[in-house]
Every structure is written in structure tokens, then in C-alpha cells.
Design a protein around this motif. Structure first.
Motif, short mmCIF file in Angstrom:
data_model
loop_
_atom_site.label_atom_id
_atom_site.label_comp_id
_atom_site.label_asym_id
_atom_site.label_seq_id
_atom_site.Cartn_x
_atom_site.Cartn_y
_atom_site.Cartn_z
N ALA A 117 10.93 -81.92 -13.19
CA ALA A 117 11.66 -83.07 -12.66
C ALA A 117 12.56 -82.63 -11.51
CB ALA A 117 12.52 -83.69 -13.78
N THR A 118 12.99 -83.60 -10.72
CA THR A 118 13.98 -83.33 -9.68
C THR A 118 15.28 -84.03 -10.06
OG1 THR A 118 13.25 -85.22 -8.41
CG2 THR A 118 12.21 -83.10 -7.91
N GLY A 119 16.17 -84.24 -9.09
CA GLY A 119 17.44 -84.89 -9.37
C GLY A 119 18.50 -83.88 -9.76
N SER A 120 19.69 -84.37 -10.07
CA SER A 120 20.79 -83.45 -10.37
C SER A 120 20.64 -82.81 -11.76
CB SER A 120 22.13 -84.18 -10.28
OG SER A 120 22.12 -85.28 -11.15
N THR A 121 19.99 -83.53 -12.69
CA THR A 121 19.99 -83.08 -14.08
C THR A 121 19.35 -81.71 -14.32
OG1 THR A 121 19.97 -85.40 -14.75
CG2 THR A 121 19.40 -83.78 -16.44
N LEU A 126 6.90 -84.64 -11.66
CA LEU A 126 6.76 -86.02 -12.10
C LEU A 126 6.47 -86.98 -10.96
CD1 LEU A 126 9.91 -86.20 -14.38
CD2 LEU A 126 7.57 -86.69 -15.15
N ASP A 127 7.15 -86.77 -9.81
CA ASP A 127 7.12 -87.87 -8.84
C ASP A 127 7.52 -87.41 -7.44
OD1 ASP A 127 9.80 -87.39 -9.53
OD2 ASP A 127 9.98 -89.23 -10.68
N TYR A 162 10.96 -84.42 -2.54
CA TYR A 162 10.95 -83.63 -3.77
C TYR A 162 10.21 -82.31 -3.58
CZ TYR A 162 13.07 -87.54 -6.31
OH TYR A 162 13.93 -88.51 -6.77
N GLY A 193 14.59 -86.00 -16.85
CA GLY A 193 15.90 -86.65 -16.80
C GLY A 193 15.68 -88.11 -17.17
N ILE A 194 16.73 -88.89 -17.09
CA ILE A 194 16.58 -90.32 -17.35
C ILE A 194 17.44 -91.09 -16.34
CG2 ILE A 194 18.40 -90.24 -19.13
CD1 ILE A 194 16.85 -92.54 -20.58
N GLY A 195 16.88 -92.16 -15.80
CA GLY A 195 17.63 -92.99 -14.86
C GLY A 195 18.41 -94.06 -15.60
N HIS A 222 14.32 -95.36 -16.72
CA HIS A 222 13.08 -94.76 -16.22
C HIS A 222 12.97 -93.29 -16.61
CE1 HIS A 222 15.04 -93.82 -12.01
NE2 HIS A 222 15.09 -92.74 -12.75
N ILE A 223 11.73 -92.87 -16.83
CA ILE A 223 11.37 -91.45 -16.95
C ILE A 223 10.31 -91.24 -15.87
CG2 ILE A 223 12.01 -90.93 -19.33
CD1 ILE A 223 9.19 -91.80 -20.21
N GLY A 224 10.40 -90.14 -15.12
CA GLY A 224 9.69 -90.13 -13.86
C GLY A 224 10.22 -91.34 -13.09
N PHE A 225 9.35 -92.01 -12.37
CA PHE A 225 9.78 -93.28 -11.78
C PHE A 225 9.10 -94.45 -12.47
CE2 PHE A 225 11.42 -91.19 -7.68
CZ PHE A 225 12.75 -91.46 -8.00
N LYS A 235 25.45 -91.78 -18.22
CA LYS A 235 24.15 -91.82 -18.89
C LYS A 235 24.26 -92.30 -20.34
CE LYS A 235 21.70 -90.31 -15.38
NZ LYS A 235 20.96 -89.07 -15.22
C1 F6R Z 1 13.15 -87.08 -11.03
C2 F6R Z 1 12.86 -88.21 -11.91
C3 F6R Z 1 13.93 -89.17 -12.35
C4 F6R Z 1 15.28 -88.52 -12.64
C5 F6R Z 1 16.31 -89.58 -13.01
C6 F6R Z 1 17.69 -88.98 -13.23
O1 F6R Z 1 11.98 -86.33 -10.76
O2 F6R Z 1 11.74 -88.38 -12.27
O3 F6R Z 1 13.47 -89.85 -13.50
O4 F6R Z 1 15.14 -87.60 -13.67
O5 F6R Z 1 16.39 -90.54 -12.00
O6 F6R Z 1 18.19 -88.49 -12.01
P1 F6R Z 1 19.49 -87.55 -11.99
O7 F6R Z 1 19.11 -86.30 -12.71
O8 F6R Z 1 19.75 -87.27 -10.54
O9 F6R Z 1 20.57 -88.30 -12.68
#
Ligand code: F6R
Length: 244
Positions: A35-39, A66-67, A80, A134-136, A140-143, A204
């Protein structure tokens, strides 16, 4: 009951390292979903440290991200591809040919075939051993935004407006955030042998509670993880604070 973020990062990185070493001992590849993002940054920092200090080798590792945003140039600051290079790939000994990330510069007519091939590549590699998530705030998981089917596969999706607002600071304004992304599907993720979802921070807490304890529904795609045979949620106490 829940760890601080540093412990969660260490625990997942250690699990990944021992999986890689086990596979090395068996002369087999280890397939990681990333995964990407800060997590996941803390996990990547730990893995880089293990490579540098303990000689952990990634020579037998294959990765599938993931995306990726769509459209997105691989060398753009928000891509990414670039994120993975800067935060992991450039610092370890993985074979660049083993790093797979959805490609953000396809012509619209080429997207379906790309997505189909991505699924095929995952299958051909033997399937994902461990998927990092991670989770949005949308669940969402991934997008895979709300409305994503449990049986969804890799495909082009439209980003939720909440997700675009959350990404706005990376793009100097929400209007610059792409409308679309290519993402693994919910089913693609569920097919992984192990799933490790990380979530840190108070922001979160509400979605973690719904994901882990709410009724399964496509309105919170992360709820579909609940039935997986080997899923773990690694939370800091803030992210865990609204669990029932
Ligand atoms: C990233 C991804 C997203 C992030 C989610 C959390 O590849 O698939 O689901 O994991 O948006 O983002 P952060 O970690 O930046 O809070």
C-alpha cells in the motif's frame, strides 16, 4: 489492548521479514501486496533498516501494489510509482522487474486489458502471501470506495469526494486530484493468504470501528475483511478508541 504505532510497525515488519526468510530457505518467492499513503511508511522504514543492518534480502520478493491514480505519470510527484521508489524500492535489493504497480498512463481503451493482466500476473506468481492495507475515511481498502462489490477485481474506479479532499494537500488543491484510479478489487484483496490492516490516529477511529465491528456491506468495503481466515488489524490506541 492496542499497541502504539511503533509496535504495530515493528510487529508487521518482523512478520514480513520472517516470511521472506522462510521462503528463501525453501528456495521460493515471497509475494507481498503493498500500500501507499502515510500509514505504511513506518513498516517500510523498518524493512529498509532490516535490509541495511541485518542483511535481510528482498531478492526473492515479488510485490503488487494496490492502486495508482488515473491518469498519473509514473514520475509525477504524487504518483504511487514514485512513492514506492522513494520509500522502499530504491533502498532495498528487490529486482525492479518484480515490482508491480498499476500503470496510470494507459489509453482508456487499454485499461481493461491491463487490469485483466494484473490479475493474471498475481495468479501466475502464486497469489499474494501477505497484503498490507491502510483504510480510508470512506471505508475504502485500496481504492475500493463505498459501492464496491465483494467480488470486484482490478479495475478503473471513480474516487469518492471525501478521498479526493483527503488527497488535496498532496495536489495543491482538490481540483488537481485525479477523478479516477486503478485499484485491485475487494476480491483480489480477499484472495491474499494473510491481510494486515494498519490504522493510526483519532481520525481513523470511527471508520475502524465500523470496519471491524459493523454489519458487512458495500457501503463500508473494509467490512468484507471480517470473514477472512487470516486478517489482523494493527491499531494504535487512538485508532482503536471507538471500537465497541
Ligand atoms: C493506498 C491505498 C489507500 C490508503 C488509505 C489510507 O495504496 O490503497 O487505501 O491506504 O487511503 O491512506 P493514509 O495511509 O494516507 O491515511
Amino acid at each position: 489492548a492496542f499497541a502504539v504505532a511503533a509496535d504495530a510497525n515493528h510487529s508487521v515488519a518482523t512478520e514480513i521479514a520472517s516470511l521472506i526468510r522462510q521462503r528463501q530457505a525453501d528456495g521460493r518467492q515471497c509475494v507481498l501486496g503493498l500500500a501507499t499513503g502515510s500509514t505504511p511508511l513506518g513498516v517500510y522504514a523498518e524493512l529498509i533498516g532490516m535490509h541495511r543492518d541485518e542483511g535481510l534480502s528482498f531478492a526473492n520478493v515479488v510485490t503488487f501494489n494496490l492502486d495508482e491514480y488515473f491518469p498519473m505519470r509514473p514520475d509525477a510527484p504524487q504518483s504511487y510509482h514514485r512513492f514506492m521508489n522513494e520509500n522502499l524500492v530504491d533502498h532495498i535489493d528487490i529486482d525492479p522487474a518484480n515490482v508491480h504497480i498499476p500503470y496510470g498512463l494507459l489509453s482508456t481503451g487499454a485499461v481493461d486489458e491491463f487490469c485483466h493482466n494484473y490479475e493474471q500476473l498475481i495468479d501466475d506468481s502464486g497469489g499474494i502471501d501477505l497484503q498490507l492495507l491502510g483504510i480510508g475515511r470512506t471505508g475504502h481498502i485500496g481504492f475500493n470506495e463505498p459501492g464496491s462489490d465483494r467480488s470486484s477485481l482490478t479495475r478503473l474506479v471513480q474516487l469518492n469526494s471525501v478521498t479526493r479532499v483527503d488527497a488535496a494537500s498532496d495536489f495543491a488543491g482538490v481540483d488537481n486530484v485525479p477523478q479516477w484510479a486503478i485499484t485491485m478489487g475487494v476480491q483480489t484483496i480477499l484472495d491474499s493468504r494473510r491481510i494486515r490492516l494498519l490504522a493510526f490516529g483519532k481520525h481513523k477511529a470511527p471508520i475502524v470501528a465500523r470496519a471491524a465491528a459493523g454489519k458487512q456491506s458495500d457501503s463500508v468495503p473494509a467490512t468484507f475483511l471480517q470473514n477472512h481466515v487470516d486478517v489482523r488489524y494493527l491499531l494504535d490506541s487512538d485508532a482503536a478508541s471507538e471500537l465497541p
